[in-house]
Design an enzyme around this catalytic site. Structure first.
Site, PDB file in Angstrom:
ATOM      1  N   GLU A  50      -6.273   4.135  -6.980  1.00 41.63           N
ATOM      2  CA  GLU A  50      -5.819   4.117  -5.598  1.00 41.63           C
ATOM      3  C   GLU A  50      -5.932   5.512  -4.993  1.00 41.63           C
ATOM      4  O   GLU A  50      -5.025   6.344  -5.172  1.00 41.63           O
ATOM      5  CB  GLU A  50      -4.363   3.671  -5.523  1.00 41.63           C
TER       6      GLU A  50
ATOM      7  N   SER B  65      -5.854   0.054   1.334  1.00 44.53           N
ATOM      8  CA  SER B  65      -6.348  -0.612   2.548  1.00 44.53           C
ATOM      9  C   SER B  65      -7.291  -1.781   2.254  1.00 44.53           C
ATOM     10  O   SER B  65      -8.261  -2.007   2.985  1.00 44.53           O
ATOM     11  CB  SER B  65      -6.991   0.406   3.499  1.00 44.53           C
TER      12      SER B  65
ATOM     13  N   GLU C 180       3.353   6.627  -4.338  1.00 47.24           N
ATOM     14  CA  GLU C 180       4.645   6.830  -3.649  1.00 47.24           C
ATOM     15  C   GLU C 180       5.722   7.290  -4.633  1.00 47.24           C
ATOM     16  O   GLU C 180       6.618   8.060  -4.268  1.00 47.24           O
ATOM     17  CB  GLU C 180       5.041   5.544  -2.901  1.00 47.24           C
TER      18      GLU C 180
ATOM     19  N   ASN D 215       1.423  -5.661  -4.165  1.00 51.68           N
ATOM     20  CA  ASN D 215       2.529  -4.705  -4.291  1.00 51.68           C
ATOM     21  C   ASN D 215       3.363  -4.761  -3.011  1.00 51.68           C
ATOM     22  O   ASN D 215       2.957  -4.240  -1.982  1.00 51.68           O
ATOM     23  CB  ASN D 215       1.945  -3.297  -4.503  1.00 51.68           C
TER      24      ASN D 215
ATOM     25  N   GLY E 271      -2.494   2.593   2.790  1.00 52.46           N
ATOM     26  CA  GLY E 271      -1.806   2.367   4.056  1.00 52.46           C
ATOM     27  C   GLY E 271      -2.453   3.045   5.248  1.00 52.46           C
ATOM     28  O   GLY E 271      -1.851   3.110   6.330  1.00 52.46           O
TER      29      GLY E 271
ATOM     30  N   LYS F  50       6.115  -3.354  -2.312  1.00 56.83           N
ATOM     31  CA  LYS F  50       6.890  -2.126  -2.021  1.00 56.83           C
ATOM     32  C   LYS F  50       8.324  -2.536  -1.646  1.00 56.83           C
ATOM     33  O   LYS F  50       8.817  -3.531  -2.177  1.00 56.83           O
ATOM     34  CB  LYS F  50       6.190  -1.298  -0.939  1.00 56.83           C
TER      35      LYS F  50
ATOM     36  N   HIS G  78       2.730   4.769  -9.237  1.00 56.15           N
ATOM     37  CA  HIS G  78       2.194   4.581  -7.879  1.00 56.15           C
ATOM     38  C   HIS G  78       2.313   5.905  -7.116  1.00 56.15           C
ATOM     39  O   HIS G  78       3.257   6.662  -7.339  1.00 56.15           O
ATOM     40  CB  HIS G  78       2.976   3.472  -7.162  1.00 56.15           C
TER      41      HIS G  78
HETATM   42  P1  PGA Z   1      -2.217  -0.691   1.055  1.00 53.65           P
HETATM   43  O1  PGA Z   1      -1.362  -0.195  -0.202  1.00 53.65           O
HETATM   44  O2  PGA Z   1      -2.975  -1.913   0.614  1.00 53.65           O
HETATM   45  O3  PGA Z   1      -1.189  -1.002   2.114  1.00 53.65           O
HETATM   46  O4  PGA Z   1      -3.128   0.411   1.429  1.00 53.65           O
HETATM   47  C1  PGA Z   1      -1.886  -0.229  -1.498  1.00 53.65           C
HETATM   48  C2  PGA Z   1      -0.846   0.261  -2.483  1.00 53.65           C
HETATM   49  O5  PGA Z   1      -0.057   1.157  -2.133  1.00 53.65           O
HETATM   50  O6  PGA Z   1      -0.786  -0.229  -3.626  1.00 53.65           O
END
Ligand code: PGA
Length: 262
Positions: A174, A220, A106, A12, A180, A14, A104
């Site tokens: 997730e 992560s 976000e 992903n 993150g 983003k 997601h």
């Molecule tokens: P990350 O993000 O691997 O940077 O923790 C995962 C995601 O948001 O899908």
């Protein structure tokens, strides 16, 4: 990971990499995996670039006959019309997208997408022949109040409610606190929730779909921790954010079978 499901390693991006950077990235990813003799039938690879990159990625993948799948990070719940700034699933299907990420954290947090919106978008994806990657996960506060499974289970139940039995979907668990943060869930935690999510898939989409559906862990994920997740019977891959933006690191995650004895 169960033997009858092909693991999916999904990057992903983003809001990173413009269309020129996307071309360079996908070319380098393809070369790196080819050099390493990666078996795409043993571990599927997908990237999720921004909308503006998709046409470039489609053209590259088609021209070079790459085995890399791709998808979008969101779609509209509507098919067409007066929805300024929105992107229809029909347009994504025209660009040969296989997948689309839905819900997601976000999007849920920064764009106020609730479970009803996520359900409508999931149905729109399926309607247009796209495989929705339905994201669910609890916040740190949810975890404290309700334990790990309750919130993701409720989110998935609502998201899948409008689908017909047997629908083709991917689920991404997730935990919001893990995204993150550098603080991944433990493989045990991921397995516990993934098993509960598979039960929801079984309840709504049926036995066959539950056996076939890939449930990913995200939050992560790195090359140094992917092995532990992939050893779990109900975890069938990963949705990778930050680490998917580094070709070598992402390739190493994709090639987990080479460096972890699963
Ligand atoms: P990350 O993000 O691997 O940077 O923790 C995962 C995601 O948001 O899908």
């Amino acid at each position: 990971m169960a033997v009858n499901r092909v693991p999916l390693l999904a990057g992903n991006w983003k809001m990173n990499l413009d269309h020129l950077q996307a071309i360079a990235f996908v070319q380098k990813l393809a070369w790196t995996l080819k050099d390493a003799s990666h078996d795409f039938d043993a571990a599927e690879v997908a990237v999720f670039p921004p909308f503006t990159d998709l046409r470039s990625v489609q053209t590259l993948v088609a021209a070079d006959k790459l085995s890399i799948a791709f998808g979008a990070q969101d779609l509209s719940m509507h098919d067409s019309g007066a929805y300024t700034g929105e992107i229809s699933g029909a347009f994504l299907a025209q660009l040969d997208c296989t997948y689309v990420i839905i819900g997601h954290s976000e999007r849920r947090t920064l764009h106020a997408e609730d479970d009803t919106v996520v359900a409508a978008k999931t149905a729109a994806a399926v309607k247009h022949g796209l495989v929705p990657v339905v994201c669910v996960g609890e916040t740190a506060e949810d975890l404290e109040k309700h334990g790990p499974s309750a919130v993701p289970v409720a989110q998935l139940r609502t998201a899948l409610e409008g689908l017909d039995a047997g629908a083709d979907i991917v689920v991404a668990y997730e935990p919001v606190w893990a995204i993150g943060s550098g603080q991944a869930a433990t493989p045990d935690q991921a397995e516990q929730v993934a098993a509960a999510l598979r039960d929801v898939v079984r309840e709504i989409l049926g036995d066959e779909a539950a056996t076939r559906t890939r449930i990913l862990y995200g939050g992560s994920v790195k090359s140094s921790n992917i092995a532990g997740f992939m050893r779990e019977p109900n975890v069938d891959g990963a949705l990778i954010g930050g680490a998917s933006l580094d070709v070598n690191e992402f390739s190493s995650i994709v090639r987990f079978q080479k460096h972890v004895g699963v």
